[in-house]
Design an enzyme around this catalytic site. Structure first.
Site, mmCIF file in Angstrom:
data_model
loop_
_atom_site.group_PDB
_atom_site.id
_atom_site.type_symbol
_atom_site.label_atom_id
_atom_site.label_comp_id
_atom_site.label_asym_id
_atom_site.label_seq_id
_atom_site.Cartn_x
_atom_site.Cartn_y
_atom_site.Cartn_z
ATOM 1 N N PRO A 9 -23.294 40.076 11.941
ATOM 2 C CA PRO A 9 -23.432 39.903 10.497
ATOM 3 C C PRO A 9 -22.900 38.578 9.965
ATOM 4 O O PRO A 9 -21.857 38.092 10.389
ATOM 5 C CB PRO A 9 -22.628 41.074 9.922
ATOM 6 C CG PRO A 9 -21.734 41.516 11.011
ATOM 7 C CD PRO A 9 -22.468 41.235 12.290
ATOM 8 N N ASN A 10 -23.672 38.052 9.022
ATOM 9 C CA ASN A 10 -23.359 36.834 8.261
ATOM 10 C C ASN A 10 -23.524 35.541 9.048
ATOM 11 O O ASN A 10 -23.412 34.456 8.461
ATOM 12 C CB ASN A 10 -21.945 36.910 7.652
ATOM 13 C CG ASN A 10 -21.825 38.049 6.674
ATOM 14 O OD1 ASN A 10 -22.664 38.194 5.786
ATOM 15 N ND2 ASN A 10 -20.818 38.894 6.840
ATOM 16 N N ARG A 17 -22.599 28.095 3.953
ATOM 17 C CA ARG A 17 -21.413 28.533 3.196
ATOM 18 C C ARG A 17 -20.160 28.281 4.046
ATOM 19 O O ARG A 17 -20.250 28.244 5.268
ATOM 20 C CB ARG A 17 -21.448 30.042 2.910
ATOM 21 C CG ARG A 17 -22.702 30.555 2.289
ATOM 22 C CD ARG A 17 -22.542 30.730 0.774
ATOM 23 N NE ARG A 17 -23.534 31.651 0.242
ATOM 24 C CZ ARG A 17 -24.835 31.402 0.159
ATOM 25 N NH1 ARG A 17 -25.310 30.275 0.628
ATOM 26 N NH2 ARG A 17 -25.664 32.289 -0.367
ATOM 27 N N TYR A 22 -16.541 27.201 9.279
ATOM 28 C CA TYR A 22 -17.556 27.377 10.331
ATOM 29 C C TYR A 22 -18.439 26.149 10.574
ATOM 30 O O TYR A 22 -19.345 26.206 11.398
ATOM 31 C CB TYR A 22 -18.426 28.596 10.021
ATOM 32 C CG TYR A 22 -17.635 29.896 10.055
ATOM 33 C CD1 TYR A 22 -17.115 30.373 11.258
ATOM 34 C CD2 TYR A 22 -17.387 30.623 8.906
ATOM 35 C CE1 TYR A 22 -16.382 31.542 11.302
ATOM 36 C CE2 TYR A 22 -16.647 31.795 8.935
ATOM 37 C CZ TYR A 22 -16.148 32.252 10.136
ATOM 38 O OH TYR A 22 -15.419 33.402 10.180
ATOM 39 N N ASN A 73 -22.142 37.304 20.039
ATOM 40 C CA ASN A 73 -21.185 37.004 18.983
ATOM 41 C C ASN A 73 -21.344 38.137 17.974
ATOM 42 O O ASN A 73 -22.233 38.094 17.102
ATOM 43 C CB ASN A 73 -21.451 35.640 18.329
ATOM 44 C CG ASN A 73 -20.379 35.301 17.300
ATOM 45 O OD1 ASN A 73 -19.569 36.166 16.919
ATOM 46 N ND2 ASN A 73 -20.348 34.063 16.842
ATOM 47 N N ALA A 76 -18.039 40.056 12.614
ATOM 48 C CA ALA A 76 -17.020 41.003 12.124
ATOM 49 C C ALA A 76 -17.038 42.329 12.888
ATOM 50 O O ALA A 76 -15.998 43.003 12.990
ATOM 51 C CB ALA A 76 -17.212 41.243 10.632
ATOM 52 N N GLU A 97 -18.672 37.930 25.653
ATOM 53 C CA GLU A 97 -18.303 37.879 24.230
ATOM 54 C C GLU A 97 -18.034 36.441 23.826
ATOM 55 O O GLU A 97 -17.309 35.726 24.528
ATOM 56 C CB GLU A 97 -17.041 38.719 24.005
ATOM 57 C CG GLU A 97 -16.507 38.624 22.595
ATOM 58 C CD GLU A 97 -15.197 39.402 22.390
ATOM 59 O OE1 GLU A 97 -14.751 40.081 23.347
ATOM 60 O OE2 GLU A 97 -14.638 39.323 21.290
ATOM 61 N N HIS A 99 -17.210 33.561 20.423
ATOM 62 C CA HIS A 99 -16.885 33.282 19.029
ATOM 63 C C HIS A 99 -16.851 31.773 18.818
ATOM 64 O O HIS A 99 -16.441 31.024 19.708
ATOM 65 C CB HIS A 99 -15.524 33.871 18.653
ATOM 66 C CG HIS A 99 -15.501 35.351 18.819
ATOM 67 N ND1 HIS A 99 -16.092 36.199 17.923
ATOM 68 C CD2 HIS A 99 -15.009 36.132 19.817
ATOM 69 C CE1 HIS A 99 -15.952 37.445 18.346
ATOM 70 N NE2 HIS A 99 -15.306 37.438 19.497
ATOM 71 N N ARG A 106 -6.352 33.107 14.346
ATOM 72 C CA ARG A 106 -6.682 33.384 12.947
ATOM 73 C C ARG A 106 -5.898 34.614 12.452
ATOM 74 O O ARG A 106 -4.857 34.944 12.993
ATOM 75 C CB ARG A 106 -8.195 33.562 12.821
ATOM 76 C CG ARG A 106 -8.965 32.279 13.226
ATOM 77 C CD ARG A 106 -10.438 32.400 12.964
ATOM 78 N NE ARG A 106 -10.723 32.557 11.541
ATOM 79 C CZ ARG A 106 -11.913 32.906 11.054
ATOM 80 N NH1 ARG A 106 -12.926 33.110 11.891
ATOM 81 N NH2 ARG A 106 -12.092 33.041 9.758
HETATM 82 O O1 CA2 Z 1 -15.693 32.839 15.116
HETATM 83 C C1 CA2 Z 1 -16.658 33.603 15.211
HETATM 84 O O2 CA2 Z 1 -17.692 33.320 15.803
HETATM 85 C C2 CA2 Z 1 -16.585 34.965 14.485
HETATM 86 O O3 CA2 Z 1 -17.285 35.907 15.281
HETATM 87 C C3 CA2 Z 1 -17.291 34.750 13.160
HETATM 88 C C4 CA2 Z 1 -17.243 35.986 12.272
HETATM 89 C C5 CA2 Z 1 -15.816 36.507 12.142
HETATM 90 O O4 CA2 Z 1 -15.823 37.730 11.411
HETATM 91 C C6 CA2 Z 1 -15.161 36.732 13.494
HETATM 92 O O5 CA2 Z 1 -13.825 37.157 13.289
HETATM 93 C C7 CA2 Z 1 -15.166 35.461 14.301
HETATM 94 C C8 CA2 Z 1 -17.776 35.671 10.886
HETATM 95 C C9 CA2 Z 1 -19.210 35.192 10.867
HETATM 96 C C10 CA2 Z 1 -19.574 34.897 9.453
HETATM 97 O O6 CA2 Z 1 -20.087 33.589 9.390
HETATM 98 C C11 CA2 Z 1 -20.140 32.999 8.172
HETATM 99 C C12 CA2 Z 1 -20.781 31.792 8.124
HETATM 100 C C13 CA2 Z 1 -20.853 31.124 6.929
HETATM 101 C C14 CA2 Z 1 -20.314 31.649 5.780
HETATM 102 C C15 CA2 Z 1 -19.669 32.872 5.831
HETATM 103 C C16 CA2 Z 1 -19.599 33.554 7.034
#
Ligand code: CA2
Length: 146
Positions: A9-10, A17, A22, A73, A76, A97, A99, A106
Site C-alpha cells: 500500500p501507498n 508525496r 522516500y 515490499n 505498512a 523482503e 524496503h 525508524r
Molecule cells: O521503506 C519501505 O520501503 C517501507 O516498506 C515503506 C512503507 C512503510 O510503511 C514501511 O514501514 C517501510 C510506506 C510506503 C508508503 O510510501 C509512500 C510514498 C510516498 C508518500 C507516502 C507514502
C-alpha cells in the site's frame, strides 16, 4: 527464471508525496531500473502494486509454479499482516523482503516485520537499490538453493 515483484500500500505514491522520506523516484522509475538489470541477468520480471491486502495474498498464492522467487515490499502490511506471512509460508516459493528505508532506524513500530521469519532474508535501507539487490539475490537463491 521468473521473479515476481510485489509492492504494498501507498507505494504507488512514490515520487509524488513525502520526497524528504522516500525520494523523488516513482515506482515506474524503479520498475524500469529493475527491468534493465533483469535483462542483463536474463531474468523475467513481473512487477505489481496493490493497496489491497487480499489482492497481495492472492498474488502470492498464484505464484506457485509460475515464479521461482517473490520479492516483496509489503510496505505498512510488513508490520501488521499475519495474512501475508501465512501466504508466504504456505506457498513455498522463496521470498525476499525489501524496503526502501532502513525500517530498523525508524519508528519502533516499524522495527517488527511479521513476514521476516518466513522470508529468505531482508534487504532494507538502500533506497531504490534495494530492488536491484533483491533481484541479484533472487538469482543466487535460485542458483544455489540458499
Ligand atoms: O521503506 C519501505 O520501503 C517501507 O516498506 C515503506 C512503507 C512503510 O510503511 C514501511 O514501514 C517501510 C510506506 C510506503 C508508503 O510510501 C509512500 C510514498 C510516498 C508518500 C507516502 C507514502
Amino acid at each position: 527464471m521468473k521473479v515476481l515483484f510485489l509492492n504494498g500500500p501507498n507505494l504507488n505514491l512514490l515520487g509524488t508525496r513525502e520526497p524528504e522520506v522516500y525520494g523523488r523516484t516513482t515506482l515506474a522509475d524503479i520498475e524500469a531500473k529493475v527491468r534493465e538489470r533483469a535483462a542483463q541477468l536474463k531474468v523475467a520480471v513481473d512487477f505489481r502494486q496493490s493497496n489491497q491486502e487480499g489482492e497481495l495474498v492472492n498474488w502470492i498464492q498464484e505464484a506457485k509454479g509460475k515464479f521461482e522467487v517473490i520479492v516483496i515490499n509489503a510496505a505498512a502490511y510488513t508490520h501488521t499482516s499475519v495474512a501475508l506471512r501465512d501466504a508466504i509460508s504456505a506457498v513455498g516459493v522463496p521470498a525476499i523482503e525489501i524496503h526502501l528505508s532502513n525500517i530498523h532506524a525508524r519508528e519502533e513500530f516499524r522495527h517488527k516485520s511479521l513476514i521476516a521469519a518466513v522470508c529468505k532474508g531482508q534487504i532494507s535501507g538502500f533506497g531504490e537499490k534495494s530492488y536491484i539487490l533483491a533481484l541479484e539475490a533472487s538469482v543466487n537463491v535460485n542458483d544455489s538453493n540458499i
